[in-house]
Motif scaffolding. Sequence first.
Motif, PDB file in Angstrom:
ATOM      1  N   ASN A 498       0.926  -1.236   0.027  1.00 20.76           N
ATOM      2  CA  ASN A 498      -0.069  -0.069   0.148  1.00 20.76           C
ATOM      3  C   ASN A 498       0.884   1.332   0.143  1.00 20.76           C
ATOM      4  O   ASN A 498       0.560   2.153   0.858  1.00 20.76           O
ATOM      5  CB  ASN A 498      -0.949  -0.044   1.256  1.00 20.76           C
ATOM      6  CG  ASN A 498      -2.183  -1.325   0.941  1.00 20.76           C
ATOM      7  OD1 ASN A 498      -2.276  -1.556   0.058  1.00 20.76           O
ATOM      8  ND2 ASN A 498      -2.355  -1.577   2.405  1.00 20.76           N
ATOM      9  N   THR A 500       1.890   4.564  -2.072  1.00 21.49           N
ATOM     10  CA  THR A 500       1.518   5.633  -3.277  1.00 21.49           C
ATOM     11  C   THR A 500       2.738   6.812  -3.277  1.00 21.49           C
ATOM     12  O   THR A 500       2.925   7.268  -2.049  1.00 21.49           O
ATOM     13  CB  THR A 500      -0.099   6.192  -2.690  1.00 21.49           C
ATOM     14  OG1 THR A 500      -1.035   5.118  -2.831  1.00 21.49           O
ATOM     15  CG2 THR A 500      -0.046   7.249  -3.765  1.00 21.49           C
ATOM     16  N   GLN A 502       3.190  10.196  -5.192  1.00 21.70           N
ATOM     17  CA  GLN A 502       2.164  11.191  -6.056  1.00 21.70           C
ATOM     18  C   GLN A 502       2.641  12.505  -5.949  1.00 21.70           C
ATOM     19  O   GLN A 502       3.145  12.988  -4.985  1.00 21.70           O
ATOM     20  CB  GLN A 502       0.728  10.989  -5.667  1.00 21.70           C
ATOM     21  CG  GLN A 502      -0.172  11.511  -6.299  1.00 21.70           C
ATOM     22  CD  GLN A 502      -1.509  11.341  -5.923  1.00 21.70           C
ATOM     23  OE1 GLN A 502      -1.959  10.583  -4.813  1.00 21.70           O
ATOM     24  NE2 GLN A 502      -2.255  12.180  -6.478  1.00 21.70           N
ATOM     25  N   LYS A 522       3.485  -4.346  -7.841  1.00 28.13           N
ATOM     26  CA  LYS A 522       1.845  -3.735  -7.743  1.00 28.13           C
ATOM     27  C   LYS A 522       1.572  -3.170  -6.213  1.00 28.13           C
ATOM     28  O   LYS A 522       0.538  -2.464  -6.048  1.00 28.13           O
ATOM     29  CB  LYS A 522       0.858  -4.991  -7.916  1.00 28.13           C
ATOM     30  CG  LYS A 522       0.973  -5.504  -9.398  1.00 28.13           C
ATOM     31  CD  LYS A 522      -0.076  -6.654  -9.379  1.00 28.13           C
ATOM     32  CE  LYS A 522      -0.083  -7.329 -10.933  1.00 28.13           C
ATOM     33  NZ  LYS A 522      -1.063  -8.446 -11.031  1.00 28.13           N
ATOM     34  N   SER A 523       2.682  -3.443  -5.416  1.00 26.95           N
ATOM     35  CA  SER A 523       2.371  -2.826  -3.884  1.00 26.95           C
ATOM     36  C   SER A 523       2.725  -1.135  -3.881  1.00 26.95           C
ATOM     37  O   SER A 523       2.517  -0.790  -3.108  1.00 26.95           O
ATOM     38  CB  SER A 523       3.232  -3.406  -3.045  1.00 26.95           C
ATOM     39  OG  SER A 523       2.994  -4.829  -3.056  1.00 26.95           O
ATOM     40  N   ILE A 524       3.274  -0.676  -5.195  1.00 25.71           N
ATOM     41  CA  ILE A 524       3.718   0.642  -5.219  1.00 25.71           C
ATOM     42  C   ILE A 524       2.953   1.300  -6.407  1.00 25.71           C
ATOM     43  O   ILE A 524       3.402   0.836  -7.453  1.00 25.71           O
ATOM     44  CB  ILE A 524       5.364   0.572  -5.181  1.00 25.71           C
ATOM     45  CG1 ILE A 524       6.051  -0.193  -4.164  1.00 25.71           C
ATOM     46  CG2 ILE A 524       5.745   2.121  -5.366  1.00 25.71           C
ATOM     47  CD1 ILE A 524       7.418  -0.179  -4.268  1.00 25.71           C
ATOM     48  N   LYS A 525       2.130   2.271  -6.134  1.00 29.57           N
ATOM     49  CA  LYS A 525       1.398   3.087  -7.002  1.00 29.57           C
ATOM     50  C   LYS A 525       2.369   4.292  -7.322  1.00 29.57           C
ATOM     51  O   LYS A 525       2.551   4.903  -6.407  1.00 29.57           O
ATOM     52  CB  LYS A 525       0.135   3.324  -6.527  1.00 29.57           C
ATOM     53  CG  LYS A 525      -0.688   2.011  -6.329  1.00 29.57           C
ATOM     54  CD  LYS A 525      -2.344   2.527  -5.806  1.00 29.57           C
ATOM     55  CE  LYS A 525      -3.164   1.204  -5.583  1.00 29.57           C
ATOM     56  NZ  LYS A 525      -4.490   1.589  -5.086  1.00 29.57           N
ATOM     57  N   MET A 526       2.385   4.741  -8.489  1.00 30.42           N
ATOM     58  CA  MET A 526       2.846   5.856  -9.051  1.00 30.42           C
ATOM     59  C   MET A 526       1.913   6.773  -9.745  1.00 30.42           C
ATOM     60  O   MET A 526       1.430   6.361 -10.781  1.00 30.42           O
ATOM     61  CB  MET A 526       4.047   5.483 -10.036  1.00 30.42           C
ATOM     62  CG  MET A 526       5.373   4.626  -9.281  1.00 30.42           C
ATOM     63  SD  MET A 526       6.315   5.696  -8.319  1.00 30.42           S
ATOM     64  CE  MET A 526       7.143   6.687  -9.627  1.00 30.42           C
ATOM     65  N   ILE A 527       1.612   7.899  -8.992  1.00 32.41           N
ATOM     66  CA  ILE A 527       0.599   8.839  -9.753  1.00 32.41           C
ATOM     67  C   ILE A 527       1.342  10.037 -10.146  1.00 32.41           C
ATOM     68  O   ILE A 527       1.597  10.814  -9.101  1.00 32.41           O
ATOM     69  CB  ILE A 527      -0.698   8.682  -8.784  1.00 32.41           C
ATOM     70  CG1 ILE A 527      -1.022   7.329  -8.639  1.00 32.41           C
ATOM     71  CG2 ILE A 527      -1.454   9.501  -9.497  1.00 32.41           C
ATOM     72  CD1 ILE A 527      -2.015   7.154  -7.557  1.00 32.41           C
TER      73      ILE A 527
END
Length: 530
Positions: A498, A500, A502, A522-527
């Motif tokens: 979880n 993020t 950003q 998939k555990s690391i969201k780049m926004i």
Amino acid sequence: MKLSIKLTLLLFFVASFSMLNAENYNIKDFGAVADGKTLNTKAIQKAIDACAQNGGGQVVIPSGIFMSGTIKLKDNVAIYLEPSAVLLGSPEYEDYEWEPYGVKGGSKRRSLIHGRELKNVAVLGRGTVDGNGGHKNFQGKSPFNGIDGGLRPFPISIANSTNVKIQDITIKDGAFWDMKIDVCNNVFIDGVTVRSRIVANNDGMDIVDCSNVVIANCDVDAGDDGICLKSNTTIGVKNVTITNCIIKSESNAIKLGVASRGGFENITISNCALYDTRLSGIALEMVEGGIMDRIAISNITMHNVNGSIFMKSGRKKGYSPTIFRNVIVSNVVADGIGCWRPDTSVYYHKKEHDQRIGITITGQADCIVENVTLSDIHLQFAGGGTAADAKRPFKDSKADGYPEYNNFGITPAYGINCQYVKNIRFNNVVLDYIEKDVRPAMFFQESENVTLNAIYAKVSDETKAYVRFINQQGAFILNCKPVSGKAPFCSFEENAKNITIQNNDFSSIKGAYVKSEEISVKSIKMINNQ
């Protein structure tokens, strides 16, 4: 808000002590002699007793040096020291009475000015209370440990009382803690100067299990903790304001704990200048049970304060787990963290710890530090850390013992190091160092829900990452713009979930992050990052 609190308390004390203006009782009229040699205990006590019997007033200690043993305050009595007056503690043990302090059935101690189970008492004026702690009778073979604390008298000790006022006096060279206020309600300490670096355990002020306390406009130079809040019982410390103080210490400048049985609630610390302090500037230490809740710390400057900010939640052997939550620290500027060195020209001094120890905020598996916010913080560290230092384990060497900021040794990050924290936020934080340092700026281990917003940190080209995470459960990293460096911003090791990242600008550095192979992308969201 702070002004209104202080004004309310001032009006309260004006009303409480209005009867004290009715009559003054000069101790010379009762036989006191100002030669610094005559024992004046009986004469001063006669003046206090006469004042109390007539409904209250001021007992005046005029110009001169008046030596005394234990004197006992009475209801509605204020001791007033004229500007050139000195109340000098006797060097002889037998001149001090053993008196109980704290809750009934508790230990007994000696003191110069003593009060217990009273109302409307005060020690006022521009004069000096001299504890005579430099006398050979109060010195041990080792100045750093001293003699049995039970033998050494406090200059001022007031317990189990209501409406206590200490104002404008100077306390000098206590043989033990300089001021001990124990289980009292409505305490006002204003404009007090402490100069006490003569023997071990020279705490400036110890506020124990008290409620509704204001400490304001004080100047403290202490051989041990400067201002220390303690809780020896389930009563706890509640509703305390510490403001507009200047503090220098051979230990911690402002400390909550280590005694924490009842805990600390509704505490504000503001507008303080801390300098030349061997341990931490602000130390929040919960290891003896209890709860720390609703703590607000703001507008603090520090210079050459080695530990800067230290937060510890844990459990000493034999104690139940502690609760540590809801702490806000804002508007702090500190430089020279780790640069403190002892003044070896004076007799009483202690050795410094390694300069490579950064800030530590840590709990234990069953004592989490929770819901903490640090905002608008500018910190400069001594630096000097190596690549080997960056790989050091972050482990408390005294997890079930006495907490100090140096118990972890040289920290893996030069700046901020966190372990067993949950819901912790860093907003607009600037981290810098003096000597070249190849460690990360921030380190997190076994932590949950970390927010990093607008972080600026200086790092070396040899640094592996700006921020290092080990076993991280939840993180939100946003609005960061590192300006240069060959390292990625984050390093994730062992486990990460979880995450993020950003609205950051990583265009001037190597990239956003690196990770261990076992961590899923998939555990690391780049926004919306550059």
